[in-house]
Write an enzyme that holds these catalytic residues in place. Structure first.
Site, PDB file in Angstrom:
ATOM      1  N   LYS A  34       0.618  -1.337   0.103  1.00 52.77           N
ATOM      2  CA  LYS A  34       0.117   0.408   0.228  1.00 52.77           C
ATOM      3  C   LYS A  34       0.774   1.588  -0.214  1.00 52.77           C
ATOM      4  O   LYS A  34       0.713   1.862   0.949  1.00 52.77           O
ATOM      5  CB  LYS A  34      -0.971  -0.262   1.162  1.00 52.77           C
ATOM      6  CG  LYS A  34      -1.601  -1.804   1.315  1.00 52.77           C
ATOM      7  CD  LYS A  34      -3.555  -1.004   1.997  1.00 52.77           C
ATOM      8  CE  LYS A  34      -4.081  -2.551   1.526  1.00 52.77           C
ATOM      9  NZ  LYS A  34      -4.512  -2.869   0.771  1.00 52.77           N
ATOM     10  N   CYS A  35       1.720   1.231  -0.857  1.00 48.41           N
ATOM     11  CA  CYS A  35       3.467   2.252  -0.956  1.00 48.41           C
ATOM     12  C   CYS A  35       2.487   3.488  -2.406  1.00 48.41           C
ATOM     13  O   CYS A  35       2.789   2.414  -3.567  1.00 48.41           O
ATOM     14  CB  CYS A  35       4.228   1.670  -0.104  1.00 48.41           C
ATOM     15  SG  CYS A  35       5.563   3.067  -0.303  1.00 48.41           S
ATOM     16  N   GLY A  36       3.166   4.672  -2.149  1.00 44.53           N
ATOM     17  CA  GLY A  36       3.499   4.621  -3.588  1.00 44.53           C
ATOM     18  C   GLY A  36       4.228   4.023  -4.616  1.00 44.53           C
ATOM     19  O   GLY A  36       3.744   4.957  -5.495  1.00 44.53           O
ATOM     20  N   LEU A  37       4.931   3.671  -3.668  1.00 42.77           N
ATOM     21  CA  LEU A  37       6.476   2.577  -4.787  1.00 42.77           C
ATOM     22  C   LEU A  37       5.476   1.115  -5.230  1.00 42.77           C
ATOM     23  O   LEU A  37       6.868   1.122  -5.906  1.00 42.77           O
ATOM     24  CB  LEU A  37       7.776   2.728  -4.176  1.00 42.77           C
ATOM     25  CG  LEU A  37       7.991   4.397  -3.210  1.00 42.77           C
ATOM     26  CD1 LEU A  37       9.070   4.090  -2.925  1.00 42.77           C
ATOM     27  CD2 LEU A  37       8.088   5.279  -4.785  1.00 42.77           C
ATOM     28  N   THR A  38       4.367   1.084  -4.439  1.00 42.27           N
ATOM     29  CA  THR A  38       3.907  -0.260  -4.909  1.00 42.27           C
ATOM     30  C   THR A  38       4.130  -1.074  -6.239  1.00 42.27           C
ATOM     31  O   THR A  38       4.494  -1.822  -6.689  1.00 42.27           O
ATOM     32  CB  THR A  38       3.172  -0.618  -4.108  1.00 42.27           C
ATOM     33  OG1 THR A  38       3.113  -0.144  -2.537  1.00 42.27           O
ATOM     34  CG2 THR A  38       2.483  -2.375  -4.315  1.00 42.27           C
TER      35      THR A  38
END
Length: 180
Positions: A34-38
């Protein structure tokens, strides 16, 4: 001591020796769903598929220490990786990468490659500076998708901060892998 001296826990709770990867180049990454970098999962999978036959193993280690961005169970994480990004590289059991409960593997990786996380990392640097100011200037993993490149002998070669994409690592791999 090298990376091959460590045991890690798989998503199903069994132990696995990293010595099983001796003779291969490793890209070890702390991951989160659930990360912007996922979306980097896609690039990591592409590296795995393109270079696996030439001696590269991508190893993912879910971590919930950064903004609670990996809240699921190990089974939920496995399903997410499979369904969302068709991940075929190993994604292990959830770990801590910092602090007194850090997985011994990550304590070793951090000590061997302390990293250089500065203003060049833009928004992410500002976010970490505001949310985790104590981490700036330390060997701590600063956020999800920090990557460690490990040589065939188990020695840590390099650390890539979260904003470095898998595509940007491609050039560093070529000289380390078996010929095509």
């Amino acid at each position: 001591m090298g990376v091959h001296d460590f045991d890690v826990t798989t998503a199903d709770g069994t132990s696995r020796r990293l010595a099983d990867h001796a003779g291969r180049v490793l890209l070890i990454v702390n991951v989160a769903s659930k990360c912007g970098l996922t979306p980097q999962y896609e690039g990591l999978e592409a590296l795995h598929r393109e270079f696996g036959a030439r001696g590269l193993d991508v190893l993912g280690f879910p971590c919930n220490q950064f903004g609670g961005q990996e809240p699921g169970t190990d089974a939920e994480i496995q399903e997410f990786c499979s369904v969302t990004f068709d991940v075929t590289f190993p994604v292990f059991g959830k770990v801590d990468v910092n602090g007194p409960g850090a997985a011994p593997l990550f304590a070793h990786l951090r000590s061997e490659a302390p990293g250089d996380f500065g203003p060049a990392n833009g928004f992410l640097y500002e976010h970490v500076k505001n949310s985790r100011p104590e981490a700036i200037g330390t060997d701590e993993v600063k956020w999800n998708f920090t990557k460690f490149l490990v040589g065939r002998d188990g020695g840590v070669l390099r650390r890539y901060e979260p904003t470095v994409t898998p595509e940007e690592i491609r050039a560093d791999l070529d000289g380390l892998l078996l010929p095509a």
